[in-house]
Design a protein around this motif. Sequence first.
Motif, mmCIF file in Angstrom:
data_model
loop_
_atom_site.group_PDB
_atom_site.id
_atom_site.type_symbol
_atom_site.label_atom_id
_atom_site.label_comp_id
_atom_site.label_asym_id
_atom_site.label_seq_id
_atom_site.Cartn_x
_atom_site.Cartn_y
_atom_site.Cartn_z
ATOM 1 N N PRO A 70 0.830 -1.211 0.000
ATOM 2 C CA PRO A 70 0.000 0.000 0.000
ATOM 3 C C PRO A 70 0.864 1.262 0.000
ATOM 4 O O PRO A 70 0.985 1.954 1.007
ATOM 5 C CB PRO A 70 -0.810 -0.141 1.293
ATOM 6 N N LEU A 71 1.466 1.556 -1.136
ATOM 7 C CA LEU A 71 2.365 2.699 -1.250
ATOM 8 C C LEU A 71 1.574 3.994 -1.420
ATOM 9 O O LEU A 71 0.494 4.008 -2.020
ATOM 10 C CB LEU A 71 3.300 2.509 -2.449
ATOM 11 N N TYR A 72 2.134 5.075 -0.911
ATOM 12 C CA TYR A 72 1.519 6.385 -1.090
ATOM 13 C C TYR A 72 1.919 6.927 -2.462
ATOM 14 O O TYR A 72 3.100 6.933 -2.819
ATOM 15 C CB TYR A 72 1.970 7.345 0.008
ATOM 16 N N ILE A 73 0.940 7.395 -3.221
ATOM 17 C CA ILE A 73 1.172 7.842 -4.590
ATOM 18 C C ILE A 73 0.916 9.336 -4.724
ATOM 19 O O ILE A 73 -0.057 9.870 -4.176
ATOM 20 C CB ILE A 73 0.257 7.085 -5.577
ATOM 21 N N LEU A 74 1.801 9.996 -5.443
ATOM 22 C CA LEU A 74 1.575 11.380 -5.847
ATOM 23 C C LEU A 74 1.397 11.347 -7.361
ATOM 24 O O LEU A 74 2.339 11.098 -8.107
ATOM 25 C CB LEU A 74 2.762 12.258 -5.460
ATOM 26 N N GLY A 216 6.589 -2.536 -19.068
ATOM 27 C CA GLY A 216 6.061 -1.339 -19.694
ATOM 28 C C GLY A 216 4.889 -0.703 -18.985
ATOM 29 O O GLY A 216 4.232 0.187 -19.530
ATOM 30 N N ASN A 217 4.615 -1.146 -17.738
ATOM 31 C CA ASN A 217 3.499 -0.580 -16.976
ATOM 32 C C ASN A 217 4.005 0.406 -15.930
ATOM 33 O O ASN A 217 3.722 0.297 -14.739
ATOM 34 C CB ASN A 217 2.704 -1.700 -16.299
ATOM 35 N N ARG A 218 4.770 1.362 -16.385
ATOM 36 C CA ARG A 218 5.374 2.347 -15.498
ATOM 37 C C ARG A 218 4.284 3.120 -14.749
ATOM 38 O O ARG A 218 3.261 3.489 -15.311
ATOM 39 C CB ARG A 218 6.238 3.306 -16.310
ATOM 40 N N LEU A 219 4.531 3.358 -13.477
ATOM 41 C CA LEU A 219 3.581 4.082 -12.645
ATOM 42 C C LEU A 219 3.426 5.518 -13.135
ATOM 43 O O LEU A 219 4.413 6.216 -13.373
ATOM 44 C CB LEU A 219 4.077 4.082 -11.192
ATOM 45 N N LEU A 220 2.185 5.940 -13.321
ATOM 46 C CA LEU A 220 1.912 7.313 -13.750
ATOM 47 C C LEU A 220 1.842 8.209 -12.518
ATOM 48 O O LEU A 220 0.780 8.569 -12.022
ATOM 49 C CB LEU A 220 0.604 7.382 -14.549
ATOM 50 N N GLY A 221 2.990 8.534 -12.012
ATOM 51 C CA GLY A 221 3.108 9.287 -10.778
ATOM 52 C C GLY A 221 4.344 8.809 -10.049
ATOM 53 O O GLY A 221 5.234 8.195 -10.653
ATOM 54 N N GLN A 222 4.402 9.055 -8.755
ATOM 55 C CA GLN A 222 5.533 8.609 -7.955
ATOM 56 C C GLN A 222 5.042 7.917 -6.694
ATOM 57 O O GLN A 222 4.023 8.310 -6.119
ATOM 58 C CB GLN A 222 6.425 9.795 -7.580
ATOM 59 N N ALA A 223 5.775 6.887 -6.274
ATOM 60 C CA ALA A 223 5.407 6.106 -5.091
ATOM 61 C C ALA A 223 6.370 6.406 -3.944
ATOM 62 O O ALA A 223 7.564 6.630 -4.162
ATOM 63 C CB ALA A 223 5.428 4.619 -5.423
ATOM 64 N N PHE A 224 5.823 6.372 -2.714
ATOM 65 C CA PHE A 224 6.617 6.686 -1.525
ATOM 66 C C PHE A 224 6.197 5.781 -0.364
ATOM 67 O O PHE A 224 5.053 5.330 -0.297
ATOM 68 C CB PHE A 224 6.404 8.150 -1.099
ATOM 69 N N SER A 228 3.778 11.577 3.659
ATOM 70 C CA SER A 228 4.025 12.941 3.192
ATOM 71 C C SER A 228 4.296 12.980 1.697
ATOM 72 O O SER A 228 4.259 14.047 1.085
ATOM 73 C CB SER A 228 5.219 13.549 3.940
ATOM 74 N N ARG A 229 4.584 11.810 1.148
ATOM 75 C CA ARG A 229 4.877 11.686 -0.284
ATOM 76 C C ARG A 229 6.102 12.511 -0.691
ATOM 77 O O ARG A 229 6.117 13.183 -1.718
ATOM 78 C CB ARG A 229 3.642 12.040 -1.124
ATOM 79 N N VAL A 230 7.115 12.402 0.154
ATOM 80 C CA VAL A 230 8.439 12.909 -0.170
ATOM 81 C C VAL A 230 9.421 11.782 0.166
ATOM 82 O O VAL A 230 9.076 10.853 0.915
ATOM 83 C CB VAL A 230 8.798 14.192 0.622
ATOM 84 N N LEU A 232 11.904 9.287 1.819
ATOM 85 C CA LEU A 232 11.890 8.951 3.241
ATOM 86 C C LEU A 232 12.966 9.690 4.023
ATOM 87 O O LEU A 232 12.729 10.115 5.167
ATOM 88 C CB LEU A 232 12.057 7.430 3.409
ATOM 89 N N ASP A 233 14.161 9.846 3.440
ATOM 90 C CA ASP A 233 15.227 10.527 4.176
ATOM 91 C C ASP A 233 15.001 12.032 4.263
ATOM 92 O O ASP A 233 15.755 12.741 4.927
ATOM 93 C CB ASP A 233 16.597 10.217 3.569
ATOM 94 N N GLN A 234 13.941 12.535 3.593
ATOM 95 C CA GLN A 234 13.587 13.949 3.691
ATOM 96 C C GLN A 234 12.219 14.139 4.365
ATOM 97 O O GLN A 234 11.765 15.267 4.561
ATOM 98 C CB GLN A 234 13.533 14.576 2.299
ATOM 99 N N ALA A 235 11.553 13.044 4.693
ATOM 100 C CA ALA A 235 10.191 13.109 5.221
ATOM 101 C C ALA A 235 10.166 13.729 6.619
ATOM 102 O O ALA A 235 11.111 13.577 7.397
ATOM 103 C CB ALA A 235 9.585 11.704 5.272
ATOM 104 N N PRO A 236 9.093 14.443 6.951
ATOM 105 C CA PRO A 236 8.964 15.085 8.273
ATOM 106 C C PRO A 236 8.564 14.076 9.335
ATOM 107 O O PRO A 236 7.393 13.916 9.659
ATOM 108 C CB PRO A 236 7.870 16.127 8.040
ATOM 109 N N ILE A 237 9.536 13.381 9.896
ATOM 110 C CA ILE A 237 9.221 12.324 10.855
ATOM 111 C C ILE A 237 9.495 12.726 12.301
ATOM 112 O O ILE A 237 9.312 11.922 13.206
ATOM 113 C CB ILE A 237 10.005 11.023 10.534
#
Length: 290
Positions: A70-74, A216-224, A228-230, A232-237
């Motif tokens: 269950p990845l967070y998607i932007l 060829g089923n590249r994600l249309l967006g980005q997964a995190f 926060s969808r940034v 992990l090493d930059q996420a506000p934790i």
Amino acid sequence: MLALSARGILPKVDYAIFADTGWEPRAVYQHLDRLERDIATPAGIPILRVCAGNIRNDALDPDHRFASMPLYILNQDGRPGMTRRQCTGEYKIKPIKKAVRELLGYPHPARIPRDIFVEQWVGISTDEFHRAKDSDVKYMRNRHPLIDMNWSRADCVKYLESLGLADTPKSSCLGCPFHGNAQWRHIRDTSPEEWTDVVTFDAAIRQGNARANATGNRLLGQAFLHRSRVPLDQAPIDHVTAAEWAALQPQLGQEQVDVAELEQGVSDGCSPWACRGGVEPVQDDFGLAS
């Protein structure tokens, strides 16, 4: 429940089963070894460790079918989303059912007679009684001893403390997206090697799992991994308040934010029979989650 059974407070079980995703924190494996050595083995209760593969390696293997985390998607338009949760069914429920069939003497695809079944204990406390459900297959009949005893999560913690097990770690994948900030900080601050592992994994799945990209089923967006969808090493934790969260993520203003959940993670966790994901595992004709 294992300790309660081993000490005769509950009836003695025939087996205890641990479904291993292959990517649990090191502390969980160490705790399991301790339970087996100090509690299960002296009581004559075998612990079966079942596994359907290594979820981390499978996600990064272009040749392996991957059950979605269950990845967070932007999305490309800036809207938030999440991928389907299939990992619990594939890496926990399915191998448990496979093991139960084998214990009964009816491995897949044999048909199990209607009068042959196991009583399966599920460790759901009164805090999460709404997740206590009947089994979806006839050869497994669920029972919830902690609810029968009217035990809450606090009662469970108190009992573990009485056994010298106050440091019992939470079982979930090292890189589970359902972690709260406290769990991410704990990994970062106490286990640099595991923190590097999850940060590396987070970067590797930015465009989705390797198999999807290879076909060829590249994600249309980005997964995190972090909500926060940034990266992990930059996420506000570090103890982010609701006001700070809103200021950091204005584009996610429509998403409901539970600050307690943000800090502590999903309270129901990710046990095989009580995963927070809310999506029931798909079941095939033989009662195996697919």
